[in-house]
Scaffold this motif. Sequence first.
Motif, short mmCIF file in Angstrom:
data_model
loop_
_atom_site.label_atom_id
_atom_site.label_comp_id
_atom_site.label_asym_id
_atom_site.label_seq_id
_atom_site.Cartn_x
_atom_site.Cartn_y
_atom_site.Cartn_z
N ARG A 258 0.84 -1.21 0.00
CA ARG A 258 0.00 0.00 0.00
C ARG A 258 0.87 1.25 0.00
NH1 ARG A 258 -4.27 -0.04 4.69
NH2 ARG A 258 -5.11 1.72 3.52
N ALA A 259 1.94 1.23 0.79
CA ALA A 259 2.85 2.38 0.83
C ALA A 259 3.53 2.58 -0.51
CB ALA A 259 3.88 2.19 1.94
N ALA A 260 3.93 1.47 -1.14
CA ALA A 260 4.56 1.58 -2.47
C ALA A 260 3.59 2.15 -3.48
CB ALA A 260 5.05 0.20 -2.91
N ARG A 261 2.34 1.71 -3.41
CA ARG A 261 1.32 2.22 -4.32
C ARG A 261 1.10 3.72 -4.12
NH1 ARG A 261 -2.95 -1.26 -3.07
NH2 ARG A 261 -4.02 0.30 -1.83
N ALA A 262 1.20 4.16 -2.86
CA ALA A 262 0.98 5.57 -2.54
C ALA A 262 2.24 6.41 -2.76
CB ALA A 262 0.51 5.72 -1.10
N GLY A 263 3.39 5.74 -2.98
CA GLY A 263 4.64 6.47 -3.22
C GLY A 263 5.26 7.03 -1.95
N VAL A 264 5.13 6.34 -0.81
CA VAL A 264 5.69 6.83 0.44
C VAL A 264 6.54 5.73 1.08
CG1 VAL A 264 3.78 8.41 0.83
CG2 VAL A 264 3.69 6.12 1.82
N ALA A 265 7.44 6.14 1.98
CA ALA A 265 8.32 5.21 2.67
C ALA A 265 7.88 5.06 4.12
CB ALA A 265 9.76 5.71 2.62
N VAL A 266 7.71 3.82 4.56
CA VAL A 266 7.33 3.52 5.94
C VAL A 266 8.22 2.38 6.42
CG1 VAL A 266 5.51 2.78 7.51
CG2 VAL A 266 4.94 4.19 5.51
#
Length: 383
Positions: A258-266
Amino acid sequence: MQPAARAAAAMAVLDRVLAGEPAEKALTAWGRGARYAGSGDRNAVRDLVFEALRCRRSFAALGGGLTGRGLILGAMRSMGQDMQQWYGEGAYAPAPPAADEAGRVPEGDEALDVPDWLAPALRRALGDDYAPVMQAMRQRAPVVLRVNAGRSTRDAARSRLLAEGIATRPHPLAAFALEVTEGVRKVQSSAAYAEGVVELQDASSQAVVEALPLADGMRVLDHCAGGGGKTLAMAARARLRLWAHDATPRRMADLPPRAARAGVAVTLTERPEATAPYDLVLADAPCSGSGSWRRDPEGKWALTPERLAELVALQGQILDRCAAMVAPAGTLAYATCSFLCDENEDQVTAFLARNAGWTCTGQHRFSPLQGGDGFFLALLARA
């Protein structure tokens, strides 16, 4: 399937649920054995089952008993349906109502589908809003999307969704919230969803994140991250260094894609203390879930006084653990999807009594009367 066959199927599923089987599992088992049922039939049976669970007490009274048959009979009477289309002859049709299934009109807390033991606590928490809020909790929850501010504006996202047959309208509770008005079942197969332009997230959950004091460069921990909805919503608000933790790590299994799809790093962590301190820690703590009964009606009837006491004790432990990870002048944000004061205002009061050097800088309550789930948020500041 004819309406009568759908009613019979829902009765059978509800009998399994009343015997202790989770609704999703019972529906899956029915679907596997009902090869003749199309997607429309499965959706209709599912809707009947969850409508009956949301209104279990009142439908049982109207239908003459707490059985699958009684609940569906009560549902039909509640909606003023022509009973002839729901009963009749045929292999899949239930028998017509018998004389002892006449039912009765529910009253008071029974009509509001509130467990008797919880009614005093809910009245204390909700005051004059008790009856309208409990009435709202008997209804199906709206489907709300969060537009990823890093990928799109709200208007542009609306246009993209509409091109895929999904109509929306802005939701007043949060700046990037869209309520789906048509095409609900198309959302998760849409390109806008697949590309991270929108995520499914309740409007009150979005409002909780909007109330957090976030700024670029902050170190932030989502301590009870679950699927990561609030983690991703925080990432869309500011350029943060984000960590996510959950006591049951498998709940976060979907967060990396989900984070990859949103373009963010967690960063997922099982030992959040190792990277403390944080400028902000969000503790969306395990709770009764009373604010989300529309989505999880089984939880309403499964909750007991003993379980509530366990949750209150656990919330206190989580607050104390999170407080130790907050940097000087940092913020501990405590949230629940609960109406109950025991889990909300009383929990904050007890925390402040145990922990010197902390102050509460703000409390927020979000209500189904505003169009979202019931949520509570307290912002606690470290001196």
